[in-house]
Structures are given as C-alpha cells and as structure tokens.
Design an enzyme around this catalytic site. Structure first.
Site, PDB file in Angstrom:
ATOM      1  N   TYR A   1     -16.097  15.472 -17.838  1.00 54.22           N
ATOM      2  CA  TYR A   1     -16.453  14.244 -17.745  1.00 54.22           C
ATOM      3  C   TYR A   1     -17.397  13.725 -16.692  1.00 54.22           C
ATOM      4  CZ  TYR A   1     -15.117   9.000 -17.138  1.00 54.22           C
ATOM      5  OH  TYR A   1     -15.439   7.880 -16.940  1.00 54.22           O
TER       6      TYR A   1
ATOM      7  N   ARG B   1       0.786  -1.280  -0.016  1.00 57.71           N
ATOM      8  CA  ARG B   1       0.000   0.063  -0.003  1.00 57.71           C
ATOM      9  C   ARG B   1       0.895   1.138   0.035  1.00 57.71           C
ATOM     10  NH1 ARG B   1      -1.846   2.047   4.598  1.00 57.71           N
ATOM     11  NH2 ARG B   1      -2.712   0.003   5.475  1.00 57.71           N
TER      12      ARG B   1
ATOM     13  N   LYS C   1      -7.098   4.791 -20.530  1.00 63.37           N
ATOM     14  CA  LYS C   1      -7.219   5.171 -22.032  1.00 63.37           C
ATOM     15  C   LYS C   1      -5.960   5.185 -22.823  1.00 63.37           C
ATOM     16  CE  LYS C   1     -11.316   6.638 -20.125  1.00 63.37           C
ATOM     17  NZ  LYS C   1     -11.623   7.716 -19.809  1.00 63.37           N
TER      18      LYS C   1
ATOM     19  N   ASP D   1      -6.955  17.648 -16.343  1.00 64.75           N
ATOM     20  CA  ASP D   1      -7.289  16.260 -16.848  1.00 64.75           C
ATOM     21  C   ASP D   1      -6.681  16.206 -18.255  1.00 64.75           C
ATOM     22  OD1 ASP D   1      -8.404  13.973 -17.898  1.00 64.75           O
ATOM     23  OD2 ASP D   1     -10.285  14.249 -16.710  1.00 64.75           O
TER      24      ASP D   1
HETATM   25  C1  LIG Z   1     -12.059   8.153 -18.647  1.00 63.89           C
HETATM   26  C2  LIG Z   1     -11.890   9.523 -17.853  1.00 63.89           C
HETATM   27  C3  LIG Z   1     -11.624   9.776 -16.585  1.00 63.89           C
HETATM   28  C4  LIG Z   1     -11.764   8.598 -15.507  1.00 63.89           C
HETATM   29  O1  LIG Z   1     -10.871   7.685 -15.604  1.00 63.89           O
HETATM   30  P1  LIG Z   1     -11.208   6.164 -15.255  1.00 63.89           P
HETATM   31  O2  LIG Z   1      -9.939   5.442 -15.526  1.00 63.89           O
HETATM   32  O3  LIG Z   1     -12.339   5.697 -15.964  1.00 63.89           O
HETATM   33  O4  LIG Z   1     -11.593   6.299 -13.895  1.00 63.89           O
HETATM   34  C5  LIG Z   1     -11.458  11.194 -16.401  1.00 63.89           C
HETATM   35  N1  LIG Z   1     -11.475  12.032 -17.122  1.00 63.89           N
HETATM   36  C6  LIG Z   1     -11.444  11.812 -18.538  1.00 63.89           C
HETATM   37  C7  LIG Z   1     -11.584  13.157 -19.722  1.00 63.89           C
HETATM   38  C8  LIG Z   1     -11.812  10.556 -19.080  1.00 63.89           C
HETATM   39  O5  LIG Z   1     -12.092  10.261 -20.214  1.00 63.89           O
END
Ligand SMILES: *Cc1c(COP(=O)(O)O)cnc(C)c1O
Length: 441
Positions: free
Chosen positions: A128, A76, A227, A202
């Site tokens: 998002y 952890r 992603k 982000d």
């Molecule tokens: C998918 C996504 C997230 C969240 O990510 P997870 O890995 O699904 O928790 C946050 N911001 C954007 C722009 C995303 O496309």
C-alpha cells in the site's frame, strides 16, 4: 457477575453478563464462554450500559471526574465507547486484545514504533502506498533497514531474514496486483530466524470476515477500519489485534503517549458499521466473482484470487475464506484504461475500497501515485491497471455499467450480441475509437 444463589456453581467461571471484562487500558478478554459463528458474533456485543442501552452510548467526554485509578479518567488513555469497539473487534479478530486508532496508517505507525535504529524489516514489493511512505520515513529518519522482497516467494523472504530481522510486514492479497503471501509459512520462517521477530499482517483487503492472520501464526494483525470494517466511507479508523498481551501493552503505551486512540463518535460509528460486515462482504464478494468471470471470459487479464486461473488460488484459499471484493484487470493501454474509468456511471472514481458502493480507479494515478514511476516499474506494476472495488449493488446493473464503459472506451470488439477484449497489440497507444458511443442501458 450476578449469578443468583444456587444457580449451578459450574457457571461461576463464566462472566455471563460481560461485566467482568476489564476495561481498556487493561487487556480485553472476549473469549469467555461459548463462541458463536462469525456472522453471529459480529452482530452481537455486550456493552454493560447502566441503562441497558441497546446501542453503546457515545461518551463524548474528554475527562472523567474522580480519583486516579478509576476505570476512566482521560479519553486519550481510555474511553468507554472506544473500549466497547475494542472488545468487540478482539472477539471477531480472534485476538486477546484489540486497539482502535484514528486510521489504518495510524495503526501501522503505532506498530512500527517498536522498531529501533539498526533493526531490519523485511516486507513486500507491492505494498500500500502509505505503508511504503512510512517505511521510507523510518529508513531515512529512524535508521531502520528496510528490505523489499517478493513476499510471494518464501525463499526470497528466507534469504532476506537475519537474526536482526525485528519485523516482517506482510500484505495479502496485495493491492492492486493481488499477489498472495503465505502467512503461516513466512511466520514460522521469521520466528525461526529470530524468535523475537514480530510478524505483522495488514489484513485490510480481507477483513476478519475472510482471514484471521493471528490464527495463522502472525503476531500482529492490523487493518484500516476505514475500509470493510466501517463499510460506508464515513469515518477513518485503524485496528490492531494481538495475542501477546505484553506486545499489546507496548502498542497501548504508544497510543496513550501519542494520542491517536479512536475518538468516541468514530468508535460508535465503527461499531455500527462492523455489525453488517459479514453480510456486506458476502454480497460484495459474490458480485466481485461474477465480474471477474465476466471480464476473464471476454479476454481481459484479470487478477482475482477467486479465479482458478490465479497462480496462487490454492494458497489463498488455504488461508482465507474467500477472495474478497477487489480485483484488477489490464487493458493494454493507459489511454484506454483512462477512458474506461471515466465512462462508468455506477462505479464511482475514487481511491479506497470496502464501501457498500462500487468504485473504479487507476492505482498508478491515484492510491499508488506516491510510489515513484521508476519503483513502480521495478515492481512490475502495470501503468494501465484498473482496480474495481465491488459494492453491494445489483450484479446485473454493475455488469451492464461495465459493458457500456468498455464499449464506449473502445476497449472491445463487438461480436454478435457480445464482445471480446481487443488484443494487447491493437491497443498500444491511442486507439482512436472513442467516437464509438453506445446508448446507455
Ligand atoms: C487504506 C489502507 C491502509 C491505510 O488505511 P487508512 O485508514 O487510509 O489510513 C493500509 N493498508 C491498506 C492495504 C489499505 O488499503
């Protein structure tokens, strides 16, 4: 550091083999010695393995025997496989420290935990869905004041900033409206309003291959590793990059306390995926550009920052190396959009993006369904909007697949051996043209 005696004292300051890199939880320091181009750095990483393993071993162990104070004691708090990917990510994000957690939302959660009741957050109006939900939670449970503004307007952002603005949370390009936010301009305005304000970006839509928010003045860059970083939709991860090590330590402390650090196997998978990031993104982006041109030339309203028709084309290209591989377009009718989405063969219906295969979705029905219809309307999110997340397939196959889907759905009028989008008025409500089926290519 193992430089043989007498081999240039000038080399003494360089950590030639990377063994001097401090382990997580102490800060990573990737920028020792010469920097290579992104495409090179993303492939190579040093792991310092005792047997010189080419691939960093998976330390699938919760505990490490020994005395307190040794590098690792409990996963952890720190795990060698996680440290490895964190250092690698810090390098490619141009960050002094990177942290890897169990999802993109996990990263957003860690970051927003530095907020206190009464703090103000200024953020966008095309966020998002999950980010929106988390901010709503902080508003109702944490006493945080959240102001949603049109972050494409620096004046709208400035009007919302006060000396209580503890965080500015940006997404650019937004998804699915592909709105562009001026990272450098907003970062300096936010720091001017409150020098302690933390500007968070982000970066999921771009990945470090295309955009590096820390270089543009942001304090924190985070993204969903699920992603583009992973690229294969076989793991969930979130990554956070910072230059300020004190801020990094705060985030590390949340991760260590709540236990959301990325698991060893997922750290290894992420490392494996990220090595092909540059080449995947290059191909995906090239395909996406061609599809954007194909749709636009036939009269669809296309949102993609690679198109000169995008109102913020210049701004986007001043802060990013490319427009990425997500575009959206409108058809004028929800029913029509639904039929298009159901008619593609290669483009799979799925939420998410960033994978090597192409995906199609209707955000209002899927990824953004958690935003209530009223709010979607306020934010001018067209209910018929279709999002394409373009993969690495052959471009001709992708375009042929879209062609047959558009024709089968009745979204176009055939003109000779090509076709054009129906004018919007013609497709309001039902079109009744679903019977027009063509042979698949
Ligand atoms: C998918 C996504 C997230 C969240 O990510 P997870 O890995 O699904 O928790 C946050 N911001 C954007 C722009 C995303 O496309």
């Amino acid at each position: 550091m193992s430089t043989p005696n007498g081999v240039g004292k000038h080399l003494a300051k360089l950590d030639l083999d990377g063994h001097n890199l401090p382990p997580s939880p102490t800060p990573s320091s990737p920028s020792n010695g010469r920097r290579y181009a992104f495409a090179t750095e993303v492939v190579h990483s040093k792991n310092g393995d005792q047997y010189n393993a080419s691939s960093m071993p998976i330390y699938q162990s919760a505990t490490f025997k020994g005395v307190p104070g040794q590098e690792y004691d409990y996963s952890r708090s720190g795990n060698p496989t996680r440290t490895h990917i964190e250092r690698h990510l810090a390098g490619i994000m141009n960050a002094n420290r990177a942290l890897a957690v169990s999802s993109g939302m996990g990263a957003c959660d860690v970051i927003t935990r530095i907020l206190r009741p009464g703090d103000e957050v200024v953020t966008g109006d095309d966020l998002y869905g999950g980010t929106n939900r988390l901010l709503m939670h902080l508003k109702t449970h944490g006493g945080v004041v959240v102001k949603h503004v049109d972050t494409t307007s620096i004046d709208a952002v400035k009007a919302a900033l006060t000396d209580k603005t503890a965080m500015v949370l940006l997404e650019t390009p937004t998804n699915p409206l592909i709105k562009i936010v001026d990272i450098a301009g907003i970062s300096s305005a936010a720091h001017e309003a409150n020098s302690a304000c933390v500007v968070v970006v982000d970066n999921t839509m771009m990945s470090p291959a295309l955009q590096k928010p820390l270089d543009l003045g942001a304090d924190v860059s985070y993204e969903s590793g699920t992603k583009y970083l992973c690229g294969h939709h076989d793991l969930m991860a979130g990554v956070i990059g910072v230059n300020d090590l004190a801020l990094g330590e705060k985030f590390y402390s949340v991760i260590n306390t709540t236990g959301c650090g990325l698991a060893p196997f997922d750290s290894w998978l992420l490392q494996r995926g990220v090595q092909t990031l540059d080449i995947r993104m290059e191909r995906q982006q090239r395909n996406c550009m061609q599809i954007a041109e194909f749709l636009e030339e036939r009269g669809f309203k296309v949102r993609y920052a690679g198109l000169k028709s995008h109102p913020q084309y210049a701004l986007h290209n001043s802060q990013a190396k490319g427009a990425g591989a997500v575009l959206s377009f409108e058809t004028g009718s929800i029913a029509l959009s639904e039929r298009i989405v159901e008619s593609t063969n290669i483009f799979g219906i799925s939420v998410s993006f960033g994978c090597v295969n192409s995906l199609i979705s209707m955000p209002c029905r899927m990824s953004h369904a958690s935003i209530d219809p009223e709010t979607r309307k306020q934010r001018a999110l067209p209910e018929d909007i279709i999002r394409l997340c373009v993969g690495i397939e052959d471009i001709n196959d992708l375009i042929d697949d879209l062609k047959q889907a558009l024709v089968r759905a009745g979204a176009v009028r055939i003109t000779g051996d090509d076709f054009v989008a129906l004018p919007n008025e013609a497709v309001e409500g039902e079109t009744g043209t679903t019977t027009q089926v063509v042979d698949e290519p």
